[in-house]
Structure formats: C-alpha cells, structure tokens
Design a protein around this motif. Structure first.
Motif: not given
Length: 326
Positions: A90-114
């Motif tokens: 649950a905690s690691t998923i939360v990390i992606l939310v602000p990155l997506i909202i502020f359009e800062e998310v990158q592919l490596w962020h998603v792959l690391l969480i996965v």
C-alpha cells in the motif's frame, strides 16, 4: 445437513476476517494492475514490449522471493508477515500518486514499484495460504479455499470495473488511490485475527529447506505433472491478462472503461469456473476435465487474439476465465 456443512466455515470468526481482508486486497491489487498497465502504455507510446517487461518484473519479484516466502511462512508468525507485506504494498503505491498528479512520473519509477510489489506478493501468498489452514483446519480446508476463490473473483470483477471507470473519468491517479486505500483497509481485519499456532523451529538452514521442497516435488509424479501444467498455464494462459490494456486501447479502441469490463468479464468466467470446480470435487476423472479445460482455454485465447468486435471479445474473455479457473 448439506447446507449447514456448506456454510460451517463462515461461522468461524477468524476466517470471516481473513475473507474480508482478501476481498479488499484483491480490489486493490486489480486496480493497481490496471493502473500500472495503463500508465506504462502512456509512458511508452503503447509499447507491448514494455508492457511485457513490467509484467515480467512483477513475476520475477514474486518467483524470486516466493521460495523464501514459503520458508518464512513456516518459521515466523504468518499474521505479522501479512500485515507487513500489505503495508509495504500500500505504501509503495502511494509514492506514485503525487508523481502522476504533477506529471513527474517516469517509466523507471513504475518498474521499480512493480518489482517491489511482486517481491511483497512472494512473501505474502504462502503466509496467506498457511493462515487459511491455521484458521479452519484440514476438515474445512476445501470449503475455505472455495470461498476464498469466490471472494477473489468477485473482488476482481468489482476492482476491474471501478479502476477502468476511475481512469476514464478522473485519471490514473484515482485508480492508484483506490488500490492503496483498499490495501490499507485490508490490513485492519488481520489485526483482529487471533490464531494459535506452534511455529516450526527448525535448525536446518533456509536453502536446504528449499532443496528439500524441490526433491519432494521431483519424487511425486502427480504433483510434478500438476506443477508443470500449472507453470505452462500461468505462463501462456494467464499472461493474456497483461496484454488486455494494449488490446483494449489500441485494437478494440474501448479505452480504460472498456478495459475494466474486459477484465471483469474474465473474472465472471473465473467465478463460474470456481463453481464448476466445487461441483465436481468428488469426480474421479479430474485429469480429463483439466485437460479439456486447458484445450478450451488455448482455443479461446486464439479466438480472442483475432477478435476485433468488442462484444465478442467480452464473451471470449469470460470463456477464457471459465476454462482457466477449471
């Protein structure tokens, strides 16, 4: 008498709590899977390769840790393992939310969480399965597994529809919020469970325990055959789920909402398949039924891959879910 025995497992308080936790967990899991696939497609211009890599990383994390997860489930408190792994997910998923909202998310962020999600699953699943046995005992184990599977598929249907509609109406961040909140909620029933279990205090190190498991599977022909079939089915059968987002977005052109219903159709089929399994539990020709179901799944996957009509794809997805669950 039959009805009374059928619902006997639901009278066990701890099982009801575990059941409720599982339901919320699966809603979060499927929401995260759909959101993960959708954002990978957006970040990679609909790349099937990266979609497969993301799914492969999750599987690698699960398989790589799964062997250790089984050993840990035998040696440590399973309830604690469930709480910790659910919290990590649950905690690691939360990390992606602000990155997506502020359009800062990158592919490596998603792959690391996965990868982290897959590793957490590897620890969690053996403890969850072990807790079912701890709670209901061997007498009610088959019924408990049936209820757990029914809960899994029902939650999969609900989570798929919610995630698809959330992505379409608001954005991917809302699907990730749904996933995180559901996973956090799934922790609460686990805190209320009280199970007395004698832990295995083995003096044998971890790796010999793992090797012993491999030797046991190798010496048991029916188990070895079932394991091989399971691996092949998981690899070439259930893998179609990972490609559903690409099919929905680029080939069927139905968007995230259509993806949600495609995923839900597979869940409905799987729920029916679970009912079939329960109804034939006393049948002697289980291998024949398993072989027929696998062949139906293979043919259905071929038809699904060549379908350009959304309604037909929904029906075939249901048949795939039915045959794979059987």
């Amino acid at each position: 008498m039959y009805i009374s025995n059928l619902f006997a497992v639901l009278r066990i308080r701890n099982f009801r709590l575990l059941w409720a936790s599982s339901f919320m967990h699966v809603i979060g899991e499927v929401a995260e899977l759909i959101a993960q696939a959708w954002i990978v497609l957006l970040l990679t211009d609909d790349s099937a390769l990266w979609l497969g890599i993301a799914a492969g990383l999750r599987g690698a994390g699960h398989i790589g840790i799964g062997l250790l997860g089984g050993v840990f489930a035998d040696r440590f408190d399973r309830r604690t393992i469930l709480i910790v792994t659910k919290f990590i997910r649950a905690s690691t998923i939360v990390i992606l939310v602000p990155l997506i909202i502020f359009e800062e998310v990158q592919l490596w962020h998603v792959l690391l969480i996965v990868l982290l999600q897959g590793a957490s699953d590897g620890f969690m699943v053996p403890s969850f399965n072990g807790m079912i046995c701890d709670i209901v005992g061997p007498k009610h184990l088959m019924k408990a597994n049936g209820y757990t599977l029914a809960s899994f598929h029902t939650a999969w249907i609900v989570g798929s529809i919610l995630a698809g509609n959330f992505i379409n109406s608001v954005g991917i961040e809302l699907a990730y919020i749904l996933a995180s909140v559901s996973l956090f909620i799934s922790i609460l029933p686990i805190f209320l469970i009280r199970v007395s279990r004698s832990l295995t205090r083995s003096t044998e190190s971890v790796w010999p325990s793992i090797l012993l498991g491999f030797k046991y599977v190798g010496s048991n022909t029916p188990l070895r055959a079932l394991l091989i079939l399971s691996v092949l089915t998981e690899t070439f059968g259930f893998s179609y789920i990972m490609m559903l987002p690409l099919i929905a977005k680029s080939y069927l052109n139905v968007g995230a909402t259509g993806l949600g219903y495609l995923s839900a159709a597979g869940g409905i089929g799987s729920l029916l398949g679970t009912a079939v399994v329960v109804s034939i539990s006393e049948t002697k020709n289980k291998w024949t039924i398993l072989t027929i179901a696998t062949l139906i799944a293979a043919c259905s996957l071929f038809l699904f891959g060549n379908s350009s009509w959304y309604v037909l794809s929904l029906i075939i997805a249901g048949i795939i879910g039915l045959s794979l669950a059987t």
